[in-house]
Design a protein around this motif. Structure first.
Motif, PDB file in Angstrom:
ATOM      1  N   VAL A   9       5.479  16.257  -3.175  1.00 27.69           N
ATOM      2  CA  VAL A   9       4.952  14.813  -2.654  1.00 27.69           C
ATOM      3  C   VAL A   9       5.730  14.094  -1.757  1.00 27.69           C
ATOM      4  O   VAL A   9       6.779  14.243  -1.706  1.00 27.69           O
ATOM      5  N   THR A  10       4.961  13.688  -1.027  1.00 27.34           N
ATOM      6  CA  THR A  10       5.407  12.452  -0.190  1.00 27.34           C
ATOM      7  C   THR A  10       4.843  11.138  -0.217  1.00 27.34           C
ATOM      8  O   THR A  10       3.364  10.781  -0.676  1.00 27.34           O
ATOM      9  N   ILE A  11       5.549  10.141  -0.193  1.00 24.92           N
ATOM     10  CA  ILE A  11       5.217   8.844  -0.219  1.00 24.92           C
ATOM     11  C   ILE A  11       5.604   7.624   0.680  1.00 24.92           C
ATOM     12  O   ILE A  11       6.978   7.823   0.641  1.00 24.92           O
ATOM     13  N   THR A  12       4.946   7.107   1.270  1.00 22.82           N
ATOM     14  CA  THR A  12       5.270   6.196   2.345  1.00 22.82           C
ATOM     15  C   THR A  12       4.787   4.552   1.811  1.00 22.82           C
ATOM     16  O   THR A  12       3.341   4.833   1.748  1.00 22.82           O
ATOM     17  N   LEU A  13       5.400   3.645   1.989  1.00 19.02           N
ATOM     18  CA  LEU A  13       4.950   2.506   1.698  1.00 19.02           C
ATOM     19  C   LEU A  13       4.862   1.522   2.826  1.00 19.02           C
ATOM     20  O   LEU A  13       5.509   1.579   3.769  1.00 19.02           O
ATOM     21  N   GLY A  14       3.694   0.614   2.695  1.00 17.32           N
ATOM     22  CA  GLY A  14       3.499  -0.417   3.815  1.00 17.32           C
ATOM     23  C   GLY A  14       3.306  -1.627   3.094  1.00 17.32           C
ATOM     24  O   GLY A  14       2.973  -1.881   1.896  1.00 17.32           O
ATOM     25  N   VAL A  15       3.189  -2.667   4.022  1.00 20.23           N
ATOM     26  CA  VAL A  15       2.835  -3.987   3.369  1.00 20.23           C
ATOM     27  C   VAL A  15       1.589  -4.591   4.280  1.00 20.23           C
ATOM     28  O   VAL A  15       1.731  -4.477   5.545  1.00 20.23           O
ATOM     29  N   SER A  16       0.441  -5.186   3.714  1.00 20.21           N
ATOM     30  CA  SER A  16      -0.863  -5.393   4.363  1.00 20.21           C
ATOM     31  C   SER A  16      -1.155  -6.685   4.414  1.00 20.21           C
ATOM     32  O   SER A  16      -2.091  -6.961   5.021  1.00 20.21           O
ATOM     33  N   CYS A  17      -0.313  -7.798   4.050  1.00 21.87           N
ATOM     34  CA  CYS A  17      -0.689  -8.965   4.026  1.00 21.87           C
ATOM     35  C   CYS A  17      -0.359  -9.361   5.864  1.00 21.87           C
ATOM     36  O   CYS A  17       0.265  -9.041   6.186  1.00 21.87           O
ATOM     37  N   VAL A  60       1.031  -1.087  -0.035  1.00 22.14           N
ATOM     38  CA  VAL A  60      -0.142   0.039  -0.235  1.00 22.14           C
ATOM     39  C   VAL A  60       0.895   1.370   0.018  1.00 22.14           C
ATOM     40  O   VAL A  60       2.081   1.130   0.516  1.00 22.14           O
ATOM     41  N   ALA A  61       0.382   2.215  -0.450  1.00 22.86           N
ATOM     42  CA  ALA A  61       0.997   3.556  -0.534  1.00 22.86           C
ATOM     43  C   ALA A  61       0.246   4.716  -0.071  1.00 22.86           C
ATOM     44  O   ALA A  61      -0.806   5.258  -0.649  1.00 22.86           O
ATOM     45  N   GLY A  62       0.622   5.067   0.924  1.00 16.74           N
ATOM     46  CA  GLY A  62       0.252   6.516   1.490  1.00 16.74           C
ATOM     47  C   GLY A  62       0.715   7.715   0.731  1.00 16.74           C
ATOM     48  O   GLY A  62       2.022   7.874   0.647  1.00 16.74           O
ATOM     49  N   GLY A  78       0.537  -0.686  10.696  1.00 13.35           N
ATOM     50  CA  GLY A  78       1.900  -0.506  11.188  1.00 13.35           C
ATOM     51  C   GLY A  78       3.236  -0.946  10.571  1.00 13.35           C
ATOM     52  O   GLY A  78       4.192  -0.963  11.053  1.00 13.35           O
ATOM     53  N   ARG A  79       3.185  -1.892   9.350  1.00 15.57           N
ATOM     54  CA  ARG A  79       4.037  -2.540   8.788  1.00 15.57           C
ATOM     55  C   ARG A  79       4.632  -1.568   7.639  1.00 15.57           C
ATOM     56  O   ARG A  79       4.295  -1.928   6.563  1.00 15.57           O
ATOM     57  N   LEU A  80       5.253  -0.657   7.988  1.00 14.50           N
ATOM     58  CA  LEU A  80       6.009   0.202   7.115  1.00 14.50           C
ATOM     59  C   LEU A  80       6.999  -0.315   6.409  1.00 14.50           C
ATOM     60  O   LEU A  80       7.936  -1.018   6.984  1.00 14.50           O
ATOM     61  N   VAL A  81       7.431   0.007   5.082  1.00 12.36           N
ATOM     62  CA  VAL A  81       8.781  -0.442   4.660  1.00 12.36           C
ATOM     63  C   VAL A  81       9.453   0.754   3.853  1.00 12.36           C
ATOM     64  O   VAL A  81       8.967   1.606   3.061  1.00 12.36           O
ATOM     65  N   GLY A  82      10.846   0.756   4.080  1.00 11.43           N
ATOM     66  CA  GLY A  82      11.675   1.830   3.747  1.00 11.43           C
ATOM     67  C   GLY A  82      11.537   3.123   4.270  1.00 11.43           C
ATOM     68  O   GLY A  82      10.874   3.229   5.396  1.00 11.43           O
ATOM     69  N   ASP A  83      11.840   4.170   3.554  1.00 12.74           N
ATOM     70  CA  ASP A  83      11.954   5.578   3.956  1.00 12.74           C
ATOM     71  C   ASP A  83      10.745   6.344   3.143  1.00 12.74           C
ATOM     72  O   ASP A  83      10.665   5.639   2.002  1.00 12.74           O
TER      73      ASP A  83
END
Length: 357
Positions: free
Chosen positions: A349-357, A238-240, A337-342
């Motif tokens: 633009v700001t982009i934060t990635l996470g994994v939802s599985c 997912v990408a916030g 709460g499972r964020l990946v990377g910076d």
């Protein structure tokens, strides 16, 4: 991909016996029951003219259609409406006396095989399933993909090729790339997946004899091994995203691609993008969701505020939005709460990635 949902089932019946069977089923499964005007009972909907006309009108409105009638009649009615197994609804046929439940259309991707088994159990019928992997008690790659909410390049042809290989006795290996989830200490839900007939591979450096390898991973590359490799990519990233108003769509799309590439994540892994409610109509974000064929999820400031307290505050963002950050709390909620990377911050633009599985 069409998955049967209980609230999206239609049943068609043509005889008094069919109506009685429909009444039994509708008391057990939420559904809309259609019948002729002459057989109409409370809770049933009358055909709009003929059976064929009614089915044509509602064919794409339900995820599953149940016909209490002859299989031949059902085939003639649905034949002009069929497109492909990735979009057609599940179709199940039950005889008038409820002796047999037959999975007729979209057995795997539409869920007709599972629905057939469920209905048979409810009414004491014999389930009839004819898909080759099922009758040979083998896993099907499309079902595995469904269980993982996964996809792959050239999905239709690859699934067909691998399922055919399995049915013909070929040796298809299955490797779970646990390292692609190592940074968030998660594992694939192997125990919930059907892997019958697949050769489980524990070490890529010590491959058994195989005709092909199914590689479950989020990575944007595949290993170099001496057999054909087919990568199955779970859609769980997912990408916030936060951005200044009227940021060009190409800018946001390019930056998301850059963020995924920087973490060696396959773009096919993207499950959804999200932002704060004030951005619900932001053209760049809506365009990105459409381009990537993923949902665009929005969150209220109130919903984001507790998570936002975890992250650094931008006074500019706080003045405009009401909280000190957008992409990080959005990704936090979307991924539990499972964020990946910076977090990427550039060009407004700001982009934060996470994994939802």
């Amino acid at each position: 991909m069409n998955i049967v949902k209980p609230e999206s089932v239609a049943l068609f019946c043509l005889t008094p016996g069919g109506v009685q069977l429909a009444k039994r089923l509708s008391g057990l499964i939420p559904m809309t029951c259609f019948t002729s005007q002459s057989l109409l009972e409370p809770g049933f909907t009358a055909f709009h003219g003929t059976l064929s006309h009614t089915v044509a009108e509602v064919f794409n409105d339900y995820s599953a259609l149940i016909f209490v009638c002859a299989t031949g009649l059902t085939v003639r009615v649905i034949a002009p409406l069929i497109k492909d197994k990735f979009s057609d609804p599940a179709v199940v046929v039950i005889d008038d006396c409820g002796h047999h439940a037959i999975s007729l259309l979209s057995g795997h991707m539409g869920g007709a095989n599972a629905l057939t088994g469920y209905i048979a159990g409810l009414i004491g019928a014999t389930p009839v399933v004819t898909t080759a992997t099922d009758v040979n008690q083998l896993a099907a790659v499309d079902i595995l993909a469904q269980q993982l909410n996964a996809t792959m390049t050239d999905f239709r042809q690859t699934v067909k090729k691998l399922n055919q290989l399995l049915v013909c006795g070929g040796r298809v290996g299955l490797y779970w790339d646990q390292t692609s989830l190592a940074s968030i200490k998660m594992r694939w839900p192997e125990e919930y997946c059907d892997t019958r007939g697949l050769v489980l591979v524990a070490d890529l450096d010590d491959l058994p004899e195989l005709d092909a390898l199914l590689y479950v991973s989020l990575r944007d590359s595949v290993p170099e091994v001496p057999v054909p490799v087919y990568k199955l990519v779970p859609r769980c990233v997912v990408a916030g995203i936060g951005c200044k108003r009227d940021t060009p769509p190409s800018t946001v799309a390019n930056l998301l691609s850059r963020q995924l590439a920087g973490l060696h994540i396959d773009p096919l892994a993207l499950r959804a993008i999200g932002s704060v409610a004030i951005k619900r109509d932001e053209p760049a974000l809506r365009h990105l969701a459409n381009q990537c064929c993923v949902p665009f999820e929005i969150f209220s400031v109130a919903a984001l505020a507790p998570a936002a307290a975890r992250f650094p505050v931008s006074e500019f963002v706080k003045r405009i939005v009401g909280i000190g950050s957008v992409s990080q709390p959005v990704a936090w909620l979307m991924s539990n709460g499972r964020l990946v990377g910076d977090t990427l911050r550039t060009q407004g633009v700001t982009i934060t990635l996470g994994v939802s599985c």
